[in-house]
Motif scaffolding. Sequence first.
Motif: not given
Length: 462
Positions: A334-338
């Motif tokens: 559930x993380x926003x990783x680039x």
Amino acid sequence: MSQKACVLVVDDDADMLRLLSIRLTAAGYRVVGVSSAEAALSQLAVALPQLVISDVQLPGMDGLALFAAIRARHPVLPVILLTAHGTIPDAVEATSRGVYTYLTKPFDGKALLETIARALVLSATAPVDEPVAEAWRADIVSRSSAMAEVLAETRLVAASDASVLIRGESGAGKELLAQAIHRASPRAARPFVAVNCSAIPEALLESELFGHVKGAFTGAVANRRGLFQEAAGGTLFLDEIGDMPLPLQVKLLRVLQERQVRPVGAQQSVPVDVRILSATHRDLEAAMAGGEFREDLYYRLNVVTLTLPTLAQRREDIPLLAQHFLDRLATKYGKKLNGFASDAMSALATAAWPGNVRQLHNVVEQVCALTTTPLIPLALVQRALRVPTVEVLTYAEARQRFEHEYLVNLLKLTDGHVADAARLADRNRTEFYRLLQKHGLTPGLFRGESLPGEAPDLPVAL
């Protein structure tokens, strides 16, 4: 072959390019014409044709270099070379490296069309709709030439019903390749069933593979279908086949020869129709020489061999795999990783990777779980790469290592006396000797004053 097949023609002679386009269009093909190898590669990135026809002599990158680039990116795409008299030797050599054929200028129009038709019929070409065509290998993320060669062989082998032995280090992706073979085969609509031969106790493996009838042994309270029957019409994948006990190897060979299985305790055999794929990280030739693997079974399983490269042999795939794993795991956590910082990606690309793709996945999962920033920093990658190697062991590998160390300690404690060691282990001597043989341990090395401290460790692939 459909008359709507697309042909990419590459020639810097505008008149020749126009002539070829007219002839092929009149024959019903869709033609894309370009005047350089560089333009051809750009076109291939946009849409994949079903055949490439290229002049050998081109400005800049020549036709032979273009073929090499095509071979690396699209191994099954057929290429026909057009050659003047002076370049015939080069074209002949290129056919040994995979060029479909070559035609000498000036060529007969009828011969050209016949050659194109044969190439389109006989070659395992990638269709124009590449994403659909590549669905069979969608789980294998790669752009390396080492994997491209394996996948090209895989696609060809999949069409047959031949047994395939997949070799490769632990964590290299042998089961993924087996699944790809199944999906590309005529059996794709039927079950794919996998079993790890080293992860199931010897006493249960026969029942697991062949099934049993009610009352066959204590605990057999009902009839049970084995994995051969579960895979009916489809594919059975026997992972770590090198660890299968010798008595069971005999029974497996009989099943492969007779195409029938007899459940444990049953009086009658049951016909089975399955394709067998197997895999191992062991040296089976050495195992045969040591009497640990049957030669007749080896040749029955090893009709075709596919060898997976290690991750270190396909380093150009590391950034692609790392980002692929990160994208999937970001959803899980559930993380926003680039992505990875440049120095973090550099650390991944240059690491040793003894655990191969499985270890890379574990490292990416750890940094994904611990990061507090959208861009993964170098410090987290370095921390994950220093995780003890036990973190990348499978259950089967951890069990193998434990068994080896346990046996070594028992032999030390009893000065190599097998009867005493077997008694302490609560095993009969026959079974204990079999365990010692499996782990390459010689009791005599542990006797007397001159014992070397411990028996030499067997190599354990991670």
